[in-house]
Design a protein around this motif. Structure first.
Motif, PDB file in Angstrom:
ATOM      1  N   VAL A   6       0.892  -1.188   0.010  1.00 45.30           N
ATOM      2  CA  VAL A   6      -0.089  -0.061   0.212  1.00 45.30           C
ATOM      3  C   VAL A   6       0.783   1.141   0.024  1.00 45.30           C
ATOM      4  N   THR A   7       1.833   1.507   1.073  1.00 47.02           N
ATOM      5  CA  THR A   7       2.456   2.507   1.038  1.00 47.02           C
ATOM      6  C   THR A   7       3.759   2.431   2.040  1.00 47.02           C
ATOM      7  N   MET A   8       4.510   3.283   2.083  1.00 49.52           N
ATOM      8  CA  MET A   8       5.738   3.432   3.132  1.00 49.52           C
ATOM      9  C   MET A   8       5.598   4.805   3.499  1.00 49.52           C
ATOM     10  N   GLU A   9       5.847   4.820   5.087  1.00 50.02           N
ATOM     11  CA  GLU A   9       5.846   6.051   5.653  1.00 50.02           C
ATOM     12  C   GLU A   9       7.203   6.297   6.310  1.00 50.02           C
ATOM     13  N   TYR A  10       8.125   7.082   6.198  1.00 46.71           N
ATOM     14  CA  TYR A  10       9.238   7.398   6.777  1.00 46.71           C
ATOM     15  C   TYR A  10       9.010   8.140   8.212  1.00 46.71           C
TER      16      TYR A  10
ATOM     17  N   ASP B  47      11.660   8.657  10.816  1.00 47.74           N
ATOM     18  CA  ASP B  47      12.752   9.610  10.852  1.00 47.74           C
ATOM     19  C   ASP B  47      13.377   8.971   9.751  1.00 47.74           C
ATOM     20  N   ASP B  48      14.887   9.447   9.992  1.00 53.52           N
ATOM     21  CA  ASP B  48      15.920   8.769   9.004  1.00 53.52           C
ATOM     22  C   ASP B  48      16.137   7.331   8.892  1.00 53.52           C
ATOM     23  N   ALA B  49      15.871   6.663  10.227  1.00 49.35           N
ATOM     24  CA  ALA B  49      16.102   5.314  10.443  1.00 49.35           C
ATOM     25  C   ALA B  49      14.970   4.119  10.109  1.00 49.35           C
ATOM     26  N   ARG B  50      13.936   4.712  10.374  1.00 52.39           N
ATOM     27  CA  ARG B  50      12.886   3.704  10.606  1.00 52.39           C
ATOM     28  C   ARG B  50      11.513   4.208   9.617  1.00 52.39           C
ATOM     29  N   VAL B  51      11.057   3.121   9.172  1.00 50.93           N
ATOM     30  CA  VAL B  51       9.681   3.365   8.202  1.00 50.93           C
ATOM     31  C   VAL B  51       8.550   2.359   8.764  1.00 50.93           C
ATOM     32  N   ASN B  52       7.551   2.789   8.400  1.00 51.69           N
ATOM     33  CA  ASN B  52       6.361   2.057   8.584  1.00 51.69           C
ATOM     34  C   ASN B  52       5.893   1.652   7.122  1.00 51.69           C
ATOM     35  N   VAL B  53       5.822   0.284   7.139  1.00 47.67           N
ATOM     36  CA  VAL B  53       5.546  -0.521   5.716  1.00 47.67           C
ATOM     37  C   VAL B  53       4.255  -0.946   5.985  1.00 47.67           C
ATOM     38  N   ILE B  54       3.339  -0.429   4.875  1.00 46.87           N
ATOM     39  CA  ILE B  54       1.909  -0.806   5.071  1.00 46.87           C
ATOM     40  C   ILE B  54       1.554  -1.879   3.863  1.00 46.87           C
ATOM     41  N   TYR B  55       0.907  -2.844   4.245  1.00 49.83           N
ATOM     42  CA  TYR B  55       0.454  -3.798   3.269  1.00 49.83           C
ATOM     43  C   TYR B  55      -0.990  -4.333   3.479  1.00 49.83           C
ATOM     44  N   GLN B  56      -1.736  -4.495   2.387  1.00 47.08           N
ATOM     45  CA  GLN B  56      -3.061  -4.963   2.588  1.00 47.08           C
ATOM     46  C   GLN B  56      -2.844  -6.680   2.332  1.00 47.08           C
ATOM     47  N   MET B  57      -3.338  -7.322   3.336  1.00 48.37           N
ATOM     48  CA  MET B  57      -3.017  -8.754   3.230  1.00 48.37           C
ATOM     49  C   MET B  57      -4.359  -9.644   3.745  1.00 48.37           C
ATOM     50  N   PRO B  58      -4.118 -10.920   3.482  1.00 51.37           N
ATOM     51  CA  PRO B  58      -5.389 -11.735   3.716  1.00 51.37           C
ATOM     52  C   PRO B  58      -4.949 -12.035   5.472  1.00 51.37           C
ATOM     53  N   LEU B  59      -6.209 -11.751   6.285  1.00 53.01           N
ATOM     54  CA  LEU B  59      -5.983 -12.316   7.748  1.00 53.01           C
ATOM     55  C   LEU B  59      -5.411 -13.479   7.949  1.00 53.01           C
ATOM     56  N   SER B  60      -6.061 -14.432   7.233  1.00 53.44           N
ATOM     57  CA  SER B  60      -5.652 -16.018   7.481  1.00 53.44           C
ATOM     58  C   SER B  60      -3.986 -15.846   7.398  1.00 53.44           C
TER      59      SER B  60
END
Ligand code: GTP
Length: 598
Positions: free
Chosen positions: A432-436, A438-451
């Motif tokens: 889905v998207t990636m949010e930085y 700060d300069d060391a860490r990222v929030n990686v966002i995925y849409q995924m099946p719960l199973s």
């Protein structure tokens, strides 16, 4: 008034950042427990919590704090769990408080549940006090972590106390901060009674014990109370506070957090989130209560001894009182007999429920592999919800199947973004998207099946990121998927409790894997047992469990009698968690093979 001296707060944090340890230090510093009675993680009073070193249940205690201003304050402290499965406990705790202490590990910084807890606290308009913990560790970076809290959460950290919950460093400063920053409760004492039931537990002697936060009015023994949503009425037998042992009081008033008993035996009449009021002087409107929790996964729970079915029902009802998110209804399995289909918030929750049922209610149980709820669209036009793979309608009548998806937020250092994406992709995730942050860490966002998340995703995530990634997820609707039901046949008989649902593309590989594992797990008998996996009538994987080559029992007969007794004893214990299906004994692990499959 007395209220001005009360402070109600919860301690929230990502798992392992030190909530329970901080609660211990606060109990010590306020002399709530004597040195002699003190033990680690005092508020984690369930054996299970102590053994696993995790908090499962919220816990409320009253403490007395003698402030530097010479005033004696009353604190109500609520310790809360950190694991994502138990966030329902956190939200309930917060609704009883005016403030939250946000503990952040100075070596780790903000993690996924740090953020999730902050959002919960903000929803309730709580005053949030950030606290930097574990500053005794050489790898602590309090300044960096404070900056992170300012940047990512937007909280002012200029007064954030740097503590070590372990050594007790600066915990006294934190207590002063609590007095200064967390607002005192404000409710009217003369108004009609309004109290929020935020927890409950069943006690064999006292009946149902309710944990309550009084928002308005006063309640005392002898009062006739009404639960506003259920409508039932009771006479109060005792009110009091936990300190941490129950301590009876003459009354509880607006601002107090305590317990209440009323010889309530009918446990179906009490629900957390309900409002108590006085029957002869009722409040007009109930408090908002809690949103209903929707279970994420379902599994069958069966007593190994069929005669224990009613005991299991009673145990589930009592446990539900202490765990409002638990859901269950009776079901029948051809292989396992009478049991219950239960809804859980996640796998850890499921694990904890099974263990609590076994320990607290002395039951032996078989749990089937967990499943999510599928939406199955039939050719006739109807949609049916299927929580049990065994109940999947016949292929010929299915038009399409949709499965629940989640929005997964994975917080990870930059270096591991590649590993995380690879893992998510392999689990049918869509980026889905990636949010930085700060300069060391990222929030990686995925849409995924719960199973895909419930099948050991978290362990895989941890191992592929050296433990650095943290995960949070929320349900994000249903999407159509190409799914098939796979049946498992033992000795030619289909075992309904072993059926599972898989994506068509992965069905064969997974079936081979499961069949191979079953071969290892199911004990040999004196005849050969074919193990097969099938989609409809088509066999997609197979193997055989070989028969014994020799008659083992005869060898035992001639052997040392001591050894024989030991062997029989061992067999008996092993048998407990087995279920005879047809002529084959299936051990508990067999039902979980679906979970372990990679
Ligand atoms: P859950 O209840 O499971 O959510 O965890 P928690 O946040 O309550 O963490 P807990 O208090 O159990 O602490 C986790 C681990 O960190 C334990 O091994 C503690 O001994 C350790 N710990 C907590 N505070 C400190 C600290 O100030 N310094 C150091 N060095 N270790 C700490």
């Amino acid at each position: 008034t007395a209220q001005r001296k009360i402070r109600n707060f919860a301690i929230v944090a990502h798992i392992d950042h030190g909530k329970s340890t901080l609660a211990d230090r606060i109990l010590e510093l306020t002399d709530t427990v004597s040195k002699r009675e003190m033990k680690d993680q005092l508020l984690d009073n369930m054996d299970l919590e102590r053994e696993r070193g995790i908090t499962i249940k919220l816990n409320a205690v009253q403490l007395k704090y003698h402030g530097k201003d010479g005033v004696d304050y009353v604190f109500h402290l609520i310790d809360t769990p950190g694991h994502v499965d138990f966030s329902y406990e956190v939200s309930r705790s917060l609704a009883a408080c005016e403030g939250a202490i946000l503990v952040v590990d100075a070596t780790q910084g903000i993690q996924a549940q740090t953020l999730a807890n902050v959002y919960l606290a903000l929803d309730d308009d709580l005053e949030i006090l950030p606290v930097i913990n574990k500053v005794d560790l050489p790898s602590a970076e309090p300044e960096r972590v404070k900056q992170e809290i300012e940047d990512v959460i937007g909280l002012d950290t200029s007064d954030a106390v740097e503590i070590s919950a372990k050594t007790g460093l600066n915990v006294d400063k934190l207590l002063e901060e609590i007095v200064a920053k967390i607002p005192a409760p404000t409710g009217e004492i003369d108004a009609p009674l309004k109290g929020l039931v935020f927890d409950s537990i069943y006690d064999d002697y006292r009946g149902v014990v309710l944990s309550v936060r009084i928002f308005e009015g006063v309640v005392k023994a002898g009062d006739r109370i009404r639960l506003m949503n259920s409508g039932s009425e009771y006479e109060v037998t005792e009110v009091g506070v936990n300190s941490p042992k129950p301590l009876p009081r003459d009354f509880l008033m607006a601002g107090d957090v305590g317990y209440l008993t009323a010889s309530i035996k009918d446990i179906t009449q009490t629900r957390v989130g309900d409002t108590i009021t006085l029957a002869n002087h009722p409040a007009e409107k109930a408090l908002p209560g809690y949103r209903e929790m929707i279970p994420m996964v379902y599994a069958g729970l069966y007593p190994t001894d069929n005669a224990k079915f009613e005991d299991l029902r009673e145990a589930l009802e009592k446990l539900k009182l202490n765990d409002a998110s638990l859901e269950f209804e009776p079901e029948v399995s051809e292989a396992l007999g009478f049991g219950f289909r239960c809804g859980f918030l996640g796998l850890l929750h499921m694990d904890v429920v099974q263990e609590r049922l076994e320990r607290e209610f002395n039951l032996d149980l078989i749990t089937t592999a967990p499943s999510v709820t599928y939406h199955v669209y039939l050719t006739g036009g109807n949609m049916v919800e299927v929580e049990n793979p065994a109940e999947m309608p016949d292929v010929s009548s299915i038009k399409s199947i949709a499965e629940p998806y989640v929005k997964a937020t994975i917080m990870v250092p930059n270096d591991y973004v590649g590993a995380v994406m690879k893992l998510c992709q392999a689990r049918r995730g869509e980026f889905v998207t990636m949010e930085y942050l700060d300069d060391a860490r990222v929030n990686v966002i995925y849409q995924m099946p719960l199973s895909e998340i419930i099948f050991n995703f978290f362990d895989k995530l941890k191992s592929s990121t050296k433990g650095y990634a943290s995960l949070d997820y929320e349900v994000d609707g249903y999407h159509a998927s190409d799914l098939v039901k796979v049946d498992i046949l033992l000795n030619g008989d289909q075992v309904d409790a072993l059926s599972f649902i898989a994506h068509r593309q992965f069905a064969e590989e997974r079936s081979r894997d499961i069949v191979r594992k079953l071969k290892e797990i199911i004990p040999r008998q004196n005849f050969e047992i074919p193990v097969q996996a099938a989609i409809g009538s088509k066999i997609i994987a197979r193997t055989n469990i070989k028969a014994y080559r020799k008659d083992v029992t005869s060898r035992i007969h001639t052997g040392d009698p001591d050894r024989r007794a030991k062997l029989l004893e061992k067999q008996k214990r092993g048998k407990k968690r087995m279920k005879a299906v047809g002529k084959v004994d299936i051990p508990q692990e067999a039902f979980m093979t679906v979970l372990q499959s990679d």
